[in-house]
Design a protein around this motif. Structure first.
Motif, PDB file in Angstrom:
ATOM      1  N   ALA A   1      30.319  43.699  66.721  1.00  0.00           N
ATOM      2  CA  ALA A   1      30.563  45.009  67.340  1.00  0.00           C
ATOM      3  C   ALA A   1      29.293  45.649  67.879  1.00  0.00           C
ATOM      4  O   ALA A   1      29.343  46.422  68.816  1.00  0.00           O
TER       5      ALA A   1
ATOM      6  N   GLU B   1      28.723  44.890  71.804  1.00  0.00           N
ATOM      7  CA  GLU B   1      29.698  45.243  72.836  1.00  0.00           C
ATOM      8  C   GLU B   1      29.253  46.476  73.606  1.00  0.00           C
ATOM      9  O   GLU B   1      28.583  47.349  73.067  1.00  0.00           O
ATOM     10  N   THR B   2      29.673  46.556  74.864  1.00  0.00           N
ATOM     11  CA  THR B   2      29.428  47.762  75.652  1.00  0.00           C
ATOM     12  C   THR B   2      30.768  48.416  75.952  1.00  0.00           C
ATOM     13  O   THR B   2      31.786  47.740  76.090  1.00  0.00           O
ATOM     14  N   HIS B   3      30.761  49.715  76.064  1.00  0.00           N
ATOM     15  CA  HIS B   3      31.976  50.482  76.315  1.00  0.00           C
ATOM     16  C   HIS B   3      31.712  51.490  77.423  1.00  0.00           C
ATOM     17  O   HIS B   3      30.594  51.964  77.587  1.00  0.00           O
TER      18      HIS B   3
END
Length: 183
Positions: A2, A5-7
């Motif tokens: 986690a 990850e990029t959001h």
């Protein structure tokens, strides 16, 4: 993992008048709580908002403190912060579920709350999520509260004219007995 990850992150909302938030933190894991608070403060200050900080014993007390503040103070929104790390008993599930449920219910009643209570399997997950230079979940919770405040202000003066509205003259309309329906 986690942490890699990029959001997508929404742009910060803009406000035409100042916002004031209450940060409620359970500092059970003090170092993690301090990082969460630092991220929240920075996000609020980035929109030139102000904040107050209050500490409570644990995650279960965070929603209660928000409820008290909502009834007795004048905050635009709230940031709920803390950390629950899984242990060997079902207490973890109780604390995670009940604190989250209470915050959700208050949100559905119209409070603008960003939930930054971390629920993790181990300390390392919490450290990554709390660190303002990594996942910055404290900043994310403050951003969520700010976005909700912006929506509340945008829609606050609007009415749809839906729902029950009492008739202008209930006595006159009550005597209407011609079989027609009263709208």
């Amino acid at each position: 993992m986690a942490g890699t990850e990029t959001h997508y992150i929404l742009p910060r909302p803009e406000f035409d008048r100042p916002v004031k938030l209450l940060i409620v933190v359970a500092p059970y894991y003090k170092d993690i709580a301090d990082d969460l608070v630092a991220g929240a403060k920075a996000e609020i200050e980035a929109v030139e908002g102000s904040w107050e900080l209050v500490e409570v014993p644990g995650a279960l007390e965070v929603p209660t403190a928000i409820g008290i503040a909502d009834r007795t103070s004048n905050f635009d929104g709230y940031v709920a912060l803390g950390c629950v790390i899984r242990g060997e008993t079902t207490h973890y599930e109780t604390v995670c579920n009940d604190s989250s449920r209470a915050i959700q219910l208050m949100g559905l009643q119209g409070l603008c709350i960003g939930n930054g209570i971390l629920t993790v399997e181990n300390r390392q997950q919490a450290v990554v999520r709390a660190d303002p230079d990594q996942q910055n979940k404290g900043g994310g919770a403050a951003a969520a509260a700010l976005h909700l405040i912006a929506l509340a202000r945008k829609w606050g003066g609007q009415t749809k004219g839906v729902g029950f509205k009492p008739p202008a003259d209930p006595i006159r309309l009550a005597g209407k007995n011609d079989g027609s329906t009263i709208a």
